[in-house]
Design a protein around this motif. Structure first.
Motif, PDB file in Angstrom:
ATOM      1  N   THR A 162       3.451  30.063  33.121  1.00 17.75           N
ATOM      2  CA  THR A 162       4.449  28.892  33.687  1.00 17.75           C
ATOM      3  C   THR A 162       5.458  28.883  32.365  1.00 17.75           C
ATOM      4  OG1 THR A 162       3.354  27.092  32.469  1.00 17.75           O
ATOM      5  CG2 THR A 162       2.555  27.530  34.696  1.00 17.75           C
ATOM      6  N   PHE A 163       6.555  28.691  33.119  1.00 15.96           N
ATOM      7  CA  PHE A 163       7.847  28.607  32.270  1.00 15.96           C
ATOM      8  C   PHE A 163       7.611  27.283  31.299  1.00 15.96           C
ATOM      9  CE2 PHE A 163       9.755  30.278  36.237  1.00 15.96           C
ATOM     10  CZ  PHE A 163       9.908  31.420  35.719  1.00 15.96           C
ATOM     11  N   PHE A 164       8.019  27.379  29.958  1.00 15.52           N
ATOM     12  CA  PHE A 164       7.863  26.417  29.050  1.00 15.52           C
ATOM     13  C   PHE A 164       9.183  25.813  28.930  1.00 15.52           C
ATOM     14  CE2 PHE A 164       7.433  24.959  24.640  1.00 15.52           C
ATOM     15  CZ  PHE A 164       6.109  23.920  24.972  1.00 15.52           C
ATOM     16  N   PHE A 165       9.596  24.865  29.682  1.00 15.12           N
ATOM     17  CA  PHE A 165      10.604  24.245  29.869  1.00 15.12           C
ATOM     18  C   PHE A 165      11.078  23.176  28.702  1.00 15.12           C
ATOM     19  CE2 PHE A 165       9.992  24.777  34.612  1.00 15.12           C
ATOM     20  CZ  PHE A 165      10.966  26.014  34.672  1.00 15.12           C
ATOM     21  N   GLU A 166      10.019  22.967  27.801  1.00 18.63           N
ATOM     22  CA  GLU A 166      10.353  21.893  26.697  1.00 18.63           C
ATOM     23  C   GLU A 166      11.330  22.689  25.657  1.00 18.63           C
ATOM     24  OE1 GLU A 166       7.700  19.300  24.838  1.00 18.63           O
ATOM     25  OE2 GLU A 166       6.063  20.089  25.769  1.00 18.63           O
ATOM     26  N   PHE A 167      11.438  24.155  25.647  1.00 20.00           N
ATOM     27  CA  PHE A 167      12.044  24.720  24.684  1.00 20.00           C
ATOM     28  C   PHE A 167      13.330  24.850  25.053  1.00 20.00           C
ATOM     29  CE2 PHE A 167      13.836  28.978  23.253  1.00 20.00           C
ATOM     30  CZ  PHE A 167      13.682  28.450  21.574  1.00 20.00           C
TER      31      PHE A 167
ATOM     32  N   ASP B 146      15.913  21.072  13.669  1.00 18.92           N
ATOM     33  CA  ASP B 146      14.979  22.067  13.224  1.00 18.92           C
ATOM     34  C   ASP B 146      13.278  21.222  13.467  1.00 18.92           C
ATOM     35  OD1 ASP B 146      15.382  19.880  11.166  1.00 18.92           O
ATOM     36  OD2 ASP B 146      14.132  20.808   9.691  1.00 18.92           O
ATOM     37  N   ARG B 147      13.498  19.715  13.464  1.00 18.96           N
ATOM     38  CA  ARG B 147      12.101  18.941  13.641  1.00 18.96           C
ATOM     39  C   ARG B 147      11.669  19.177  15.142  1.00 18.96           C
ATOM     40  NH1 ARG B 147       8.441  18.491  10.426  1.00 18.96           N
ATOM     41  NH2 ARG B 147       7.185  19.197  12.172  1.00 18.96           N
ATOM     42  N   SER B 148      12.832  18.873  16.333  1.00 19.15           N
ATOM     43  CA  SER B 148      12.476  19.113  17.477  1.00 19.15           C
ATOM     44  C   SER B 148      12.147  20.507  17.925  1.00 19.15           C
ATOM     45  CB  SER B 148      13.732  18.571  18.432  1.00 19.15           C
ATOM     46  OG  SER B 148      14.215  17.458  18.063  1.00 19.15           O
ATOM     47  N   LEU B 149      12.689  21.479  17.426  1.00 16.01           N
ATOM     48  CA  LEU B 149      12.344  22.933  17.686  1.00 16.01           C
ATOM     49  C   LEU B 149      10.924  23.012  17.123  1.00 16.01           C
ATOM     50  CD1 LEU B 149      15.930  24.401  17.179  1.00 16.01           C
ATOM     51  CD2 LEU B 149      14.678  24.681  19.288  1.00 16.01           C
ATOM     52  N   TYR B 150      10.724  22.888  15.812  1.00  9.40           N
ATOM     53  CA  TYR B 150       9.317  23.099  15.426  1.00  9.40           C
ATOM     54  C   TYR B 150       8.222  22.347  16.017  1.00  9.40           C
ATOM     55  CZ  TYR B 150       5.582  22.645  11.878  1.00  9.40           C
ATOM     56  OH  TYR B 150       4.411  22.845  11.278  1.00  9.40           O
ATOM     57  N   ASP B 151       8.675  21.213  16.469  1.00 11.80           N
ATOM     58  CA  ASP B 151       7.616  20.331  17.589  1.00 11.80           C
ATOM     59  C   ASP B 151       7.080  20.959  18.653  1.00 11.80           C
ATOM     60  OD1 ASP B 151       7.186  18.795  15.270  1.00 11.80           O
ATOM     61  OD2 ASP B 151       8.330  17.072  16.262  1.00 11.80           O
ATOM     62  N   VAL B 152       8.061  21.552  19.308  1.00  8.37           N
ATOM     63  CA  VAL B 152       8.203  22.188  20.611  1.00  8.37           C
ATOM     64  C   VAL B 152       7.775  23.549  20.549  1.00  8.37           C
ATOM     65  CG1 VAL B 152       9.616  23.282  22.288  1.00  8.37           C
ATOM     66  CG2 VAL B 152      10.024  21.085  21.636  1.00  8.37           C
ATOM     67  N   ILE B 153       7.650  24.295  19.775  1.00 10.67           N
ATOM     68  CA  ILE B 153       7.319  25.514  19.261  1.00 10.67           C
ATOM     69  C   ILE B 153       5.838  25.448  18.913  1.00 10.67           C
ATOM     70  CG2 ILE B 153       7.271  27.864  17.857  1.00 10.67           C
ATOM     71  CD1 ILE B 153      10.273  27.201  17.453  1.00 10.67           C
ATOM     72  N   ASP B 154       5.431  24.533  18.120  1.00 15.60           N
ATOM     73  CA  ASP B 154       4.237  24.683  17.754  1.00 15.60           C
ATOM     74  C   ASP B 154       3.161  24.053  18.890  1.00 15.60           C
ATOM     75  OD1 ASP B 154       3.670  25.277  15.100  1.00 15.60           O
ATOM     76  OD2 ASP B 154       3.064  23.479  14.469  1.00 15.60           O
ATOM     77  N   ARG B 155       3.693  23.108  19.734  1.00 15.18           N
ATOM     78  CA  ARG B 155       3.006  22.377  21.082  1.00 15.18           C
ATOM     79  C   ARG B 155       2.874  23.698  21.978  1.00 15.18           C
ATOM     80  NH1 ARG B 155       5.654  18.200  20.767  1.00 15.18           N
ATOM     81  NH2 ARG B 155       7.395  18.596  22.318  1.00 15.18           N
ATOM     82  N   GLY B 156       3.949  24.515  22.028  1.00 18.88           N
ATOM     83  CA  GLY B 156       3.583  25.480  23.117  1.00 18.88           C
ATOM     84  C   GLY B 156       2.371  26.437  22.730  1.00 18.88           C
ATOM     85  N   LEU B 157       2.722  26.798  21.519  1.00 23.09           N
ATOM     86  CA  LEU B 157       1.694  27.756  20.862  1.00 23.09           C
ATOM     87  C   LEU B 157       0.049  27.346  20.985  1.00 23.09           C
ATOM     88  CD1 LEU B 157       3.769  29.400  17.977  1.00 23.09           C
ATOM     89  CD2 LEU B 157       3.179  30.495  20.151  1.00 23.09           C
ATOM     90  N   GLU B 158       0.138  25.848  20.616  1.00 22.90           N
ATOM     91  CA  GLU B 158      -1.169  25.689  20.542  1.00 22.90           C
ATOM     92  C   GLU B 158      -1.886  25.340  21.859  1.00 22.90           C
ATOM     93  OE1 GLU B 158      -0.814  21.662  18.234  1.00 22.90           O
ATOM     94  OE2 GLU B 158      -0.144  23.065  16.408  1.00 22.90           O
ATOM     95  N   THR B 159      -0.787  24.684  22.948  1.00 22.97           N
ATOM     96  CA  THR B 159      -1.285  24.482  24.244  1.00 22.97           C
ATOM     97  C   THR B 159      -1.327  25.411  25.042  1.00 22.97           C
ATOM     98  OG1 THR B 159       0.701  23.597  24.834  1.00 22.97           O
ATOM     99  CG2 THR B 159      -1.004  21.891  23.998  1.00 22.97           C
ATOM    100  N   ILE B 160      -0.260  26.015  25.358  1.00 21.50           N
ATOM    101  CA  ILE B 160      -0.347  27.304  26.102  1.00 21.50           C
ATOM    102  C   ILE B 160      -0.996  28.377  25.668  1.00 21.50           C
ATOM    103  CG2 ILE B 160       1.427  28.606  27.602  1.00 21.50           C
ATOM    104  CD1 ILE B 160       1.674  25.617  28.227  1.00 21.50           C
TER     105      ILE B 160
END
Length: 548
Positions: A293-298, A305-319
């Motif tokens: 599924t498309f990861f629209f949070e990105f 840096d904080r927003s991007l770091y959190d989004v990337i980590d969340r995507g990698l951990e969940t998806i």
């Protein structure tokens, strides 16, 4: 890397690391001079996509449609709209794409159809209580009030009354009645649609509103439907993300697996799932459901840096944790273009600081293409196109604009036909001698972004994308999918990480120059001044020394 030296993605699980180019057919390339893009226009530009370095293309809907919602109101799911060509046009396109080792993904719209769909015409004619109406959500209201308080995504009520007094549900435009996915006819019809396109050789299907389809039994009121006439209702728990929808994707996954095994070519399902909860999003990508599924949070993340770091980590951990891979997205046909978003601009509100927006968009592209997973590009982002923010009201076609009385400007500004040649009529979108008028008007400044002009500029956005995609295919840590991301220490405002043993990426999200936190051989930079220092809003790719 030349266009003929890129290795094809012929291996299993090709979708896990693929870069797919989204083609909005109506605005990509016009072959016959009528000002509307078509399948033969796409076919003529396949060598461009091959030389860009993408692995495939996704075609937005090209089916027969009255175009009340740009083709997402479908009349016939197994044919081609005359504006776009014929089934023979499609067959030629897919043959040429496969000859160039390009995958082809087509859009399917299972949540709703057009009011001109034969089933809906039959339902209107048959009357209340008929089997024909059971394929949709028809219901009685209370006096002049609709059956419940649900809101449309495009604004206003999600219900439309018909002359006999009943109402039908449309979670999008009035002209898009929702199917009743609890009816066996609906499920069977879409399995036939799926097989129809798989038989024609497509490599996958992108599924519109994949979290929709089923609605809660009894269609109860939404307790928190406190949005007004113009904001829409994207989080109604009774209209979205019902448990039964996962059964649909298990059924469709079984069909694609059948074709994959029979042909030796993996066929994939990519879902548009508009959920804000990444844990819920990940459930759609379990091994027996959708592939991705498309990861629209990105796409929605702020440039820091904080927003991007959190989004990337969340995507990698969940998806990625679900057994799938993240499908990163910076642009698509529903959102203002990244150059304008990062510039602080918006449709109807002006372009913003485009120099700032371009710098950030260049860096964001390099960040996205360095992350584990796949990436979906939207046509024109490689040209650095900003949003057209000042389209006059009389040319706007998006139902979102019209249903909200102009309060929401809609999505036309990211759908303006592409500029291919700076010194030609319609900037080469249509052949010379055509009508000279494109279905949405192109601004004069589009000439600055024409593909032929950018190909001659080694510092252009187009060259940045071409070089990044070529490197992505050459660097094992990026192309194999085995290079896990490891964050590196960096000062505030900076993201830095490695992939595998030999590749690193650093992004300066701040407004000040910073010391490059990575020591190695510079492979690619979004800013020509990057080196020992990173300019503001810039990114670099680095080849690390052995053992680093």
């Amino acid at each position: 890397m030349s266009e003929t030296s890129r290795p094809p993605l012929s291996h299993a699980d090709w979708w896990r690391t693929a870069v797919i180019y989204q083609v909005y057919v109506r605005s990509f390339a016009d072959s016959n001079g009528d000002g509307v893009g078509d399948l033969d226009g796409v076919r003529a530009r396949l060598p461009y996509l091959r030389s860009l370095g993408v692995d495939g293309l996704w075609l937005n809907p090209f089916y027969p449609s009255p175009q009340h919602d740009h083709g997402y109101d479908v009349v016939d799911y197994r044919d081609v709209h005359p504006d776009y060509g014929t089934l023979a046009s499609f067959d030629r396109l897919i043959q040429d794409a496969h000859r160039l080792d390009l995958k082809v993904i087509v859009d399917v719209v299972p949540n709703h159809c057009s009011i001109e769909h034969p089933w809906f015409r039959e339902a209107l004619a048959a009357g209340p209580g008929s089997p024909e109406r059971a394929r949709f959500h028809f219901a009685d209201g209370e006096g002049d009030e609709p059956p419940n308080n649900w809101r449309s995504i495009f604004g206003g009520s999600a219900w439309q009354r018909v002359p006999d007094g009943q109402w039908y549900l449309h979670t999008f435009a009035t002209e898009q009645p929702d199917f009743n996915w609890r009816h066996p006819d609906v499920e069977a019809a879409f399995e036939d649609v799926l097989r129809f396109w798989l038989d024609r050789g497509v490599d996958g299907l992108r599924i519109d509103v994949a979290h929709g389809l089923h609605k809660a039994e009894g269609l109860p009121d939404h307790e928190h439907a406190d949005c007004d006439e113009v904001t829409g209702d994207p989080v109604n728990p009774h209209a979205w993300n019902q448990p039964e929808v996962h059964d649909v994707w298990r059924s469709w996954r079984a069909i694609t697996e059948e074709y994959s095994q029979a042909t030796g070519r993996e066929r994939v399902l990519v879902g548009e799932v508009g959920l804000l909860d990444t844990e819920q999003l990940a459930r759609y990508q379990r091994p027996d459901e959708l592939h991705q599924t498309f990861f629209f949070e990105f796409l929605r993340a702020e440039w820091d840096d904080r927003s991007l770091y959190d989004v990337i980590d969340r995507g990698l951990e969940t998806i990625a944790g679900s057994g799938s891979s993240v499908a990163w997205v910076l642009n698509n046909h529903d959102m203002p273009r990244s150059v304008t978003r990062y510039a602080g601009g918006a449709p109807g509100a002006g372009p913003g600081d485009l120099e700032l927006g371009r710098a950030r968009a260049r860096a964001a592209a390099m960040l996205m293409l360095a992350l584990p997973g796949s990436a979906y590009l939207y046509q024109g982002e490689e040209l650095g196109l900003p949003e057209v923010t000042d389209l006059p009201d009389h040319v706007l076609t998006d139902p979102m604009f019209h249903r909200t009385g102009g309060v929401r400007r809609g999505r036309d500004g990211c759908r303006v036909p592409l500029p291919w040649r700076a010194e030609h009529d319609s900037f080469g979108f249509s052949p010379d001698g055509g009508s000279g008028t494109t279905w949405l008007p192109q601004p004069e400044w589009f000439a600055e972004h024409a593909a032929d002009l950018l190909l001659g500029d080694g510092d252009s956005m187009l060259h940045l994308y071409r070089e990044a995609l070529a490197l992505r295919h050459r660097i094992p840590a990026l192309t194999s999918g085995t290079g896990e991301l490891r964050w590196l220490p960096a000062e505030p405002g900076v993201l830095a990480f490695t992939r595998g043993d030999g590749f690193a990426c650093a992004v300066n999200c701040s407004s000040r120059p910073v010391v490059n936190p990575i020591d190695g051989t510079l492979l690619l930079a979004s800013d020509p001044e990057a080196g020992e220092k990173l300019p503001p809003n810039s990114a670099v790719w680095t080849l690390l020394p052995d053992g680093a």
